[in-house]
Scaffold this active site. Structure first.
Site, PDB file in Angstrom:
ATOM      1  N   THR A 141      33.536  -9.422  -7.432  1.00 45.86           N
ATOM      2  CA  THR A 141      32.954  -9.501  -8.761  1.00 45.86           C
ATOM      3  C   THR A 141      32.818  -8.107  -9.348  1.00 45.86           C
ATOM      4  OG1 THR A 141      30.611  -9.174  -8.192  1.00 45.86           O
ATOM      5  CG2 THR A 141      31.521 -11.390  -7.904  1.00 45.86           C
ATOM      6  N   ASP A 142      32.574  -8.023 -10.632  1.00 48.89           N
ATOM      7  CA  ASP A 142      32.129  -6.780 -11.232  1.00 48.89           C
ATOM      8  C   ASP A 142      30.630  -6.629 -10.944  1.00 48.89           C
ATOM      9  OD1 ASP A 142      32.075  -4.422 -12.684  1.00 48.89           O
ATOM     10  OD2 ASP A 142      33.220  -5.239 -14.350  1.00 48.89           O
ATOM     11  N   PHE A 143      30.079  -5.495 -11.313  1.00 47.84           N
ATOM     12  CA  PHE A 143      28.693  -5.127 -11.022  1.00 47.84           C
ATOM     13  C   PHE A 143      27.726  -6.212 -11.531  1.00 47.84           C
ATOM     14  CE2 PHE A 143      24.786  -2.763 -11.198  1.00 47.84           C
ATOM     15  CZ  PHE A 143      24.924  -1.681 -10.321  1.00 47.84           C
TER      16      PHE A 143
END
Length: 777
Positions: free
Chosen positions: A291-293
């Site tokens: 995932t992204d942050f």
């Protein structure tokens, strides 16, 4: 329990290895047997732990055991860490994982190595303007060498999101508006990071895992606002946005990052159609998805469930690693126990993380990237800096070079290149700021170790040209806005003098100069993540400064710093010369000097259209026709697709860029005017350097499908070649056109090459006028 990795290979791993060392080549069957055995030993908690990518926190060398992540690592609840800098720190933490956890599984160490490590290359948008795939691959190769020398085994790059909206700040981190060029750059970057040979990528200890992002469509957010909703047809997705991601997969990219935006009403991080049906089944991707942050926990705000629900949806969709949210490590066991997530799905995700570590060679040698002798030898070297300087100069785009009288009584001649004589005044808020030179997303940069433009020119021209300086204005009149635009240690040190005091000082400096280099534009953090803008003009006080400098009557070169296309209609009309230098990296000051004073002939070409004003956005060259297109050469016709107040045409088109020399193109010659579904046509032009200087030209091929089963763009880039020509020299450039180049996704998303007629255009920009017609039978 005896540590899983207390065996001969781990003992051998204690010996550090050199930069050129290769790990042993092993078969896929060896990997499968190894991981099968390891997964059988793992508890549910340990499997979930491999999917957890938490924030590192500050770790001091020698104190890893007391860090905030140490306990989780020892419990086997961490699969990797990111943005921890320093090989000694990383070795300490890796030792904690290998020696203090039950199974001793090594960690991945990632970092945002976006356009260089400590040797910084131009921002990616600038890099793309080189149109030089060898140079782009070289930049990624050097970044991998430096990052790996400091313990990093994984980079969150390349970003390949197509965007047609310069209001979006992250256009600085991408490669522009075109999928064909974007795909070529995606491949070059992956090869640079992971190795150029698909059969033995990641074997060296100076090759690192790449992560293509953001999958998918992140650059198409509504209103140019970061993290915003994306909504488009699947036909448009596949024809205009998806190819660069697919190209990265074709190049063997080891990981993919999910985007923040939704697709078809489902956030990408929970979108099974995207992550499983397209990425894995259609494209054959066999790496892992991260995932992204906080991408998982953010889905709560999207409104599709609580943390347990969105975590289960993400894993079931095909996402393997949770960055920061700790939704997996906090809720997945409960979801497995309740049947909302199957053990088979959990095992598959865990396997993909373990496979990445196996392919990197971390099971054979957890300290593969922990040679404490490498940083001094491999980071910020003379050779790397020379490459960065050369590539930076190649990225600059000459937007205008008007003719002026260099001396009273002389004939007009182009202002650039400048003569190495007299006094040159560097004036502007970006003229003497070291920390802004690298550009946004330069996480590992030595911010104050790179010369400012003023310092670099002064050093280069010592004994030849007198270089003077004045700030002239602040970055922006609004102090609060300037503070938002100069975050992360990139302050321009706002001057508390009045605008008039700053201007008066600048005019006094200008009065003693022969030429003015106006260093204006954006600060590095005015573009990048969460840096969207609705007004793309030069900031107010900078425009006032530029107007005053022009009124002096002295020749003015606008040296434009920017991370995005700006609206420069007034500047184009009034400033004699404009050189767009983007943010050129650690060696930018020297590279700018090379071009300004003629040691390098600029050859960059735009990869994103520059609009006349923000009202034209989105504006891109490969648009569709309407049923009422504006006739060529017209500004306005009633009941046609146009504006009352401005022409449809851009200020600077895609592919545009001037040179200190000129190039002419012959007519297009075809090997044959038609081909079958298994045939090909060769299109040939002769390009001649008709000027007095040697220079490079990017020869561009565009194709228009005249009649399709669905509407087709007015033209699409389908080939390019960068050629270097000496003054007066001619070269023949050939493009092989196959049915594959003519394919598109039809209404039913079949990838087809439909029989019919096609127009070719070859020239130096997307407005190329040399044409020929071919037929596909």
């Amino acid at each position: 329990m005896k540590k899983f990795f207390q065996r001969t290979s781990l003992l051998l791993a204690a010996a550090f290895i050199g930069a050129a060392t290769l790990q042993a080549q092993k078969s896929p069957q060896d990997m499968d047997r190894f991981i099968d055995a390891l997964i059988k030993r793992m508890t549910v908690e340990e499997k979930i732990g491999q999917l957890n990518l938490p924030v590192t926190g500050e770790i001091t060398t020698g104190q890893a055991k007391s860090s905030d992540v140490a306990k989780k690592i020892e419990q086997g609840l961490v699969g990797g860490l990111f943005n921890l800098k320093g090989v000694a720190k990383i070795r300490d933490v890796q030792k904690l994982a290998v020696e203090n956890s039950r199974l001793g599984i090594p960690l991945l160490f990632g970092m945002d190595v976006i356009h260089g490590y400590e040797t910084i290359f131009p921002i990616p948008l600038g890099l793309s303007c080189t149109w030089d795939m060898a140079a782009i691959q070289e930049s990624a190769r050097i970044a991998a060498i430096e990052a790996s020398a400091d313990g990093i085994s994984w980079t969150f790059s390349p970003m390949v999101d197509i965007s047609r909206d310069p209001r979006w700040g992250r256009v600085s981190e991408g490669s522009g508006e075109d999928p064909f060029l974007g795909g070529a750059i995606a491949k070059a970057m992956v090869y640079g990071y992971q190795g150029g040979n698909l059969s033995d990528q990641l074997r060296r200890n100076d090759e690192i895992l790449a992560c293509v992002k953001h999958f998918a469509l992140y650059g198409a957010g509504e209103a140019g606002r970061d993290y915003n909703t994306v909504d488009m047809s699947r036909n448009r997705m596949f024809n205009e946005y998806m190819y660069p991601y697919e190209a990265a997969v074709e190049a063997g990219v080891g990981s993919v990052m999910a985007s923040f935006n939704e697709i078809d009403g489902v956030p990408a991080t929970a979108n099974k159609w995207l992550m499983t049906d397209v990425l894995r089944k259609q494209w054959g991707f066999n790496g892992f998805v991260v995932t992204d942050f906080t991408g998982i926990s953010e889905m709560i705000e999207h409104g599709i469930g609580d943390l347990q629900t969105v975590s289960a949806r993400a894993l079931n969709a095909g996402v393997d690693m949770d960055m920061v949210s700790e939704g997996f490590v906090g809720t997945l066991k409960k979801s497995v126990m309740s049947g909302k997530v199957s053990m088979k799905t959990l095992d598959a995700a865990c396997r993909r993380i373990l496979e990445a570590k196996y392919k990197l060679g971390l099971f054979d040698n957890p300290y593969k990237y922990c040679d404490v002798n490498r940083p001094a030898r491999d980071i910020f070297t003379k050779e790397h800096r020379a490459a960065a300087r050369r590539i930076a100069a190649e990225s600059f785009v000459l937007l205008k070079n008007g003719s002026i009288k260099q001396h009273p009584g002389s004939l007009p001649e182009p202002l650039l290149p400048l003569k190495k004589e007299g006094t040159v005044a560097v004036i502007g808020p970006l003229g003497n700021t070291r920390s802004n030179m690298p550009g946004t997303w330069s996480v590992a940069a030595r911010l104050n170790d790179y010369p400012s433009l003023y310092e670099g020119l002064k050093e280069m021209m010592s004994g030849k040209v007198n270089i003077t300086y004045a700030k002239g204005s602040n970055l922006i009149g609004d102090a609060a806005y300037e503070e938002r635009a100069t975050m992360f240690g990139r302050s321009l040190n706002r001057d508390n003098r009045t605008d008039k005091e700053l201007l008066d000082e600048a005019l006094k400096t200008a009065a003693g100069a022969d030429v003015i280099v106006a260093a204006l534009g954006e600060s590095s953090e005015m573009s990048g993540e969460s840096s969207s803008r609705t007004n793309l003009d030069l900031p107010d006080v900078q425009r006032s400064l530029l107007e005053a400098l022009l009124k002096t009557g002295k020749p003015v070169v606008l040296t434009l710093f920017t991370g995005r296309p700006l609206t420069l209609t007034w500047e184009q009309a009034n400033v004699p010369a404009i050189l767009n230098v983007w943010f050129g990296g650690s060696e930018a000051a020297y590279a700018i000097g090379d071009v300004l004073f003629g040691d390098v002939n600029p050859g960059g070409k735009l990869t994103m259209t520059f609009p006349k004003n923000v009202g034209q956005i989105p504006l891109f060259y490969n648009h569709k026709n309407t049923g009422r297109p504006l006739q060529a050469g017209k500004w306005f016709e009633k009941f046609r697709s146009n504006y009352l107040d401005v022409a449809n045409e851009p200020l600077y088109p895609f592919g545009y860029g001037l040179s200190y020399t000129t190039f002419e193109y012959s007519d297009i010659a075809l090997s044959t005017p038609s081909m079958g579904q298994n045939g090909s046509i060769t299109a040939v032009v002769t390009v001649t350097n008709t000027g007095k200087r040697d220079g490079a030209e990017v020869v561009q091929l565009y194709i228009r499908d005249l009649v399709g089963s669905i509407t087709r763009p007015v033209r699409e880039l389908k080939g390019f070649e960068k050629v270097f020509l000496r003054a007066g020299e001619s070269k023949t450039v050939s493009f092989k056109i196959t049915p594959e180049l003519l394919r598109f996704y039809d209404y039913d998303l079949n990838h087809v090459a439909e029989p019919g007629e096609f127009d070719l255009f070859i020239g130096g920009s997307s407005q190329a006028t040399k044409t020929a017609r071919i037929t596909l039978k």
